[in-house]
Design a protein around this motif. Structure first.
Motif, PDB file in Angstrom:
ATOM      1  N   LEU A 202       0.816  -1.130   0.504  1.00  0.00           N
ATOM      2  CA  LEU A 202      -0.134  -0.184  -0.449  1.00  0.00           C
ATOM      3  C   LEU A 202       0.840   1.220   0.268  1.00  0.00           C
ATOM      4  CD1 LEU A 202      -2.740   0.794   0.153  1.00  0.00           C
ATOM      5  CD2 LEU A 202      -2.496   0.957   3.128  1.00  0.00           C
ATOM      6  N   ILE A 203       2.027   1.264   0.587  1.00  0.00           N
ATOM      7  CA  ILE A 203       2.526   2.534   1.063  1.00  0.00           C
ATOM      8  C   ILE A 203       3.361   2.269  -0.412  1.00  0.00           C
ATOM      9  CG2 ILE A 203       4.783   3.737   2.108  1.00  0.00           C
ATOM     10  CD1 ILE A 203       3.742   1.775   4.561  1.00  0.00           C
ATOM     11  N   ILE A 204       4.777   1.665  -0.652  1.00  0.00           N
ATOM     12  CA  ILE A 204       5.395   1.683  -2.369  1.00  0.00           C
ATOM     13  C   ILE A 204       4.938   1.785  -3.057  1.00  0.00           C
ATOM     14  CG2 ILE A 204       6.436   0.085  -3.832  1.00  0.00           C
ATOM     15  CD1 ILE A 204       7.169  -1.167  -0.446  1.00  0.00           C
ATOM     16  N   PHE A 205       2.913   1.753  -3.143  1.00  0.00           N
ATOM     17  CA  PHE A 205       3.016   1.474  -4.753  1.00  0.00           C
ATOM     18  C   PHE A 205       1.935   3.229  -4.697  1.00  0.00           C
ATOM     19  CE2 PHE A 205       3.723  -2.463  -5.041  1.00  0.00           C
ATOM     20  CZ  PHE A 205       5.014  -2.879  -5.874  1.00  0.00           C
ATOM     21  N   ALA A 206       1.809   3.835  -3.845  1.00  0.00           N
ATOM     22  CA  ALA A 206       0.666   4.871  -3.621  1.00  0.00           C
ATOM     23  C   ALA A 206       1.110   5.721  -4.449  1.00  0.00           C
ATOM     24  CB  ALA A 206       0.622   5.293  -2.094  1.00  0.00           C
ATOM     25  N   LYS A 207       0.551   6.721  -5.231  1.00  0.00           N
ATOM     26  CA  LYS A 207       0.925   7.622  -5.947  1.00  0.00           C
ATOM     27  C   LYS A 207       0.870   9.404  -5.807  1.00  0.00           C
ATOM     28  CE  LYS A 207       1.823   5.066  -9.284  1.00  0.00           C
ATOM     29  NZ  LYS A 207       3.192   3.910  -9.175  1.00  0.00           N
ATOM     30  N   THR A 208       0.416   8.869  -4.175  1.00  0.00           N
ATOM     31  CA  THR A 208       0.458  10.680  -3.447  1.00  0.00           C
ATOM     32  C   THR A 208       0.428  10.798  -2.312  1.00  0.00           C
ATOM     33  OG1 THR A 208      -2.485   9.997  -3.294  1.00  0.00           O
ATOM     34  CG2 THR A 208      -1.811  10.991  -5.343  1.00  0.00           C
ATOM     35  N   SER A 209       1.203  11.474  -1.518  1.00  0.00           N
ATOM     36  CA  SER A 209       1.161  11.166  -0.299  1.00  0.00           C
ATOM     37  C   SER A 209       0.184  11.070   0.917  1.00  0.00           C
ATOM     38  CB  SER A 209       1.274  13.420   0.170  1.00  0.00           C
ATOM     39  OG  SER A 209       1.640  12.834   1.535  1.00  0.00           O
ATOM     40  N   MET A 210       0.188   9.970   1.301  1.00  0.00           N
ATOM     41  CA  MET A 210      -0.788   9.125   2.315  1.00  0.00           C
ATOM     42  C   MET A 210      -0.843  10.065   3.874  1.00  0.00           C
ATOM     43  SD  MET A 210      -0.048   5.422   0.975  1.00  0.00           S
ATOM     44  CE  MET A 210      -1.224   4.638   2.484  1.00  0.00           C
ATOM     45  N   TYR A 211      -0.003  10.753   3.743  1.00  0.00           N
ATOM     46  CA  TYR A 211       0.484  10.618   5.794  1.00  0.00           C
ATOM     47  C   TYR A 211       0.523  12.487   6.590  1.00  0.00           C
ATOM     48  CZ  TYR A 211       1.122   5.985   6.319  1.00  0.00           C
ATOM     49  OH  TYR A 211       1.169   4.538   5.532  1.00  0.00           O
ATOM     50  N   ALA A 212      -0.747  12.961   6.401  1.00  0.00           N
ATOM     51  CA  ALA A 212      -0.308  14.719   6.796  1.00  0.00           C
ATOM     52  C   ALA A 212       1.251  15.208   7.143  1.00  0.00           C
ATOM     53  CB  ALA A 212      -0.915  14.736   7.579  1.00  0.00           C
ATOM     54  N   ILE A 213       1.634  14.335   8.463  1.00  0.00           N
ATOM     55  CA  ILE A 213       2.554  15.095   9.270  1.00  0.00           C
ATOM     56  C   ILE A 213       3.669  15.115   8.267  1.00  0.00           C
ATOM     57  CG2 ILE A 213       1.671  13.502  11.113  1.00  0.00           C
ATOM     58  CD1 ILE A 213       4.265  11.597  10.918  1.00  0.00           C
ATOM     59  N   TYR A 214       3.942  14.437   7.197  1.00  0.00           N
ATOM     60  CA  TYR A 214       5.120  14.751   6.394  1.00  0.00           C
ATOM     61  C   TYR A 214       4.613  15.395   4.948  1.00  0.00           C
ATOM     62  CZ  TYR A 214       6.398  10.485   9.027  1.00  0.00           C
ATOM     63  OH  TYR A 214       7.302   9.973  10.287  1.00  0.00           O
ATOM     64  N   SER A 215       3.392  16.190   4.839  1.00  0.00           N
ATOM     65  CA  SER A 215       3.523  16.496   3.562  1.00  0.00           C
ATOM     66  C   SER A 215       2.372  18.043   4.949  1.00  0.00           C
ATOM     67  CB  SER A 215       2.348  16.247   2.788  1.00  0.00           C
ATOM     68  OG  SER A 215       1.035  15.848   3.641  1.00  0.00           O
ATOM     69  N   ASP A 216       1.823  18.046   5.715  1.00  0.00           N
ATOM     70  CA  ASP A 216       1.070  18.849   6.457  1.00  0.00           C
ATOM     71  C   ASP A 216       1.403  20.248   7.445  1.00  0.00           C
ATOM     72  OD1 ASP A 216      -0.846  21.200   7.740  1.00  0.00           O
ATOM     73  OD2 ASP A 216      -2.261  19.847   7.015  1.00  0.00           O
ATOM     74  N   ASN A 218       1.103  21.854   9.414  1.00  0.00           N
ATOM     75  CA  ASN A 218       0.909  22.321  11.030  1.00  0.00           C
ATOM     76  C   ASN A 218       0.607  20.761  11.526  1.00  0.00           C
ATOM     77  OD1 ASN A 218      -0.397  25.663  10.791  1.00  0.00           O
ATOM     78  ND2 ASN A 218      -1.376  24.707   9.008  1.00  0.00           N
ATOM     79  N   VAL A 219       0.471  20.151  11.277  1.00  0.00           N
ATOM     80  CA  VAL A 219       0.170  18.934  11.544  1.00  0.00           C
ATOM     81  C   VAL A 219       1.607  18.145  12.050  1.00  0.00           C
ATOM     82  CG1 VAL A 219      -0.256  16.493  11.289  1.00  0.00           C
ATOM     83  CG2 VAL A 219      -1.756  17.839  10.354  1.00  0.00           C
ATOM     84  N   TRP A 220       2.721  18.847  11.221  1.00  0.00           N
ATOM     85  CA  TRP A 220       3.660  18.244  11.735  1.00  0.00           C
ATOM     86  C   TRP A 220       4.486  18.678  12.992  1.00  0.00           C
ATOM     87  CZ3 TRP A 220       8.186  21.589  10.979  1.00  0.00           C
ATOM     88  CH2 TRP A 220       9.427  20.840  11.113  1.00  0.00           C
ATOM     89  N   SER A 233       5.501  25.795  17.588  1.00  0.00           N
ATOM     90  CA  SER A 233       5.203  26.633  16.527  1.00  0.00           C
ATOM     91  C   SER A 233       6.142  27.476  15.882  1.00  0.00           C
ATOM     92  CB  SER A 233       4.144  27.309  16.748  1.00  0.00           C
ATOM     93  OG  SER A 233       3.884  27.957  17.845  1.00  0.00           O
ATOM     94  N   ARG A 234       7.143  27.389  16.590  1.00  0.00           N
ATOM     95  CA  ARG A 234       8.403  28.532  16.486  1.00  0.00           C
ATOM     96  C   ARG A 234       9.186  27.593  15.195  1.00  0.00           C
ATOM     97  NH1 ARG A 234      12.665  25.917  18.268  1.00  0.00           N
ATOM     98  NH2 ARG A 234      12.914  24.439  19.681  1.00  0.00           N
ATOM     99  N   LEU A 235       8.684  26.517  15.034  1.00  0.00           N
ATOM    100  CA  LEU A 235       9.344  26.293  13.588  1.00  0.00           C
ATOM    101  C   LEU A 235       8.866  26.868  12.440  1.00  0.00           C
ATOM    102  CD1 LEU A 235       9.506  22.085  15.065  1.00  0.00           C
ATOM    103  CD2 LEU A 235      11.500  24.171  14.722  1.00  0.00           C
TER     104      LEU A 235
END
Length: 298
Positions: A202-216, A218-220, A233-235
């Motif tokens: 599922l992870i290897i063949f996904a064509k889009t970002s699945m996990y918000a903490i590595y793309s959003d 605010n979630v990160w 939030s200082r980051l």
């Protein structure tokens, strides 16, 4: 440096966790040394290989949960999967085989453990670990666990316990407690590999970002609150988000993480299969190595 130069020493090395792991190693050497000599002098001493496996497991567990790899796991998905692989596929068998059998017998000698023996049925252990591990990598579950501290700690602890339960069936450190024959243990390893494959695929063949903490961002930042001191939030004042630290595209990082997980799984299962086969081969040919006592003449 993958951005580690931007973080403080205590954020990279977590001194209190380091002291805790050092205390566990010291306790291990006490139990296999002075304690064994006083309370179980008839028990076999721990071998150099066992000591090496236990200390190696302690170092690796510290690195992925208290050292720089822990922080990197919040910056890149690939390192997160390295941490998961080490925590649940590498450390448990090393600990199980690194601790002498007399200690396991002592630890589980209390009568109340017998009431929980049904939980150690091989099928239950197989399903518990693989279901929990696979469910964790469902995007909505993963992001929730990674952004809620208490849930995060509890889920990781349960995963660790179930991984030990699963590995106990394969690398049983107390021979007389083993529920599986060598052939069944090898089949058990194959079953584990099959059950983990869908999550990796599922992870290897996904064509889009699945996990918000590595793309959003605010979630990160919420997830980073467990790794850095002060207001996370200082980051965002200095960095655009996790992409600032990622040397790859988010999807490529995600795919590589899945590949790393599958690769480590195959390596560990290959090693343990060789270990089981070697044990089986020795037992099957033990009689051939015994001297023939019937060579006398009638």
């Amino acid at each position: 440096m993958l951005g580690l130069q931007y973080f403080r020493f205590e954020e990279l090395w977590t001194p209190m966790f380091l002291f805790g792991m050092a205390a566990i190693v010291i306790l291990y050497y006490y139990l296999i040394g002075p304690w064994r000599e006083k309370n179980a002098p008839e028990a076999d001493a721990a071998t150099k290989l066992q000591k090496f496996m236990f200390v190696s497991a302690a170092i690796m567990f510290y690195m992925v949960h208290g050292g720089p790899l822990n922080l990197l796991g919040h910056l890149m998905f690939t390192f997160h999967m390295v941490n998961m692989s080490v925590s649940y596929l590498v450390v448990p068998p090393l600990v199980l085989l690194g601790v002498p059998s007399f200690l396991w017998r002592k630890i589980f000698s209390a009568p109340f453990w017998k009431k929980l023996s049904f939980m150690m049925h091989p099928i239950i252990c197989l399903l518990l670990f693989n279901i929990l591990f696979s469910v964790y990598h469902v995007p909505i579950v993963h992001d929730y666990v990674m952004t809620h501290f208490s849930v995060h700690r509890l889920y990781y602890f349960i995963l660790l316990v179930t991984s030990f339960m699963m590995w106990w069936q394969i690398a049983s450190p107390v021979p007389e407690w083993s529920r599986l024959s060598d052939v069944k243990r090898m089949a058990y390893v194959f079953a584990n590999g099959m059950l983990l494959t869908p999550a990796c695929a599922l992870i290897i063949f996904a064509k889009t970002s699945m996990y918000a903490i590595y793309s959003d961002p605010n979630v990160w930042v919420t997830a980073m609150g467990y790794c850095v001191s002060g207001d996370p939030s200082r980051l965002l004042e200095s960095f655009s988000g996790p992409q600032f630290f990622n040397i790859m595209d988010v999807v490529e990082d995600q795919q590589l993480g899945g590949i790393v997980m599958k690769f480590v799984q195959e390596i560990m299962y290959g090693i343990i299969l060789a270990y089981i086969f070697k044990q089986w081969f020795k037992r099957e040919h033990k009689d051939d190595e015994l001297p023939n006592t019937n060579t006398g003449t009638a």
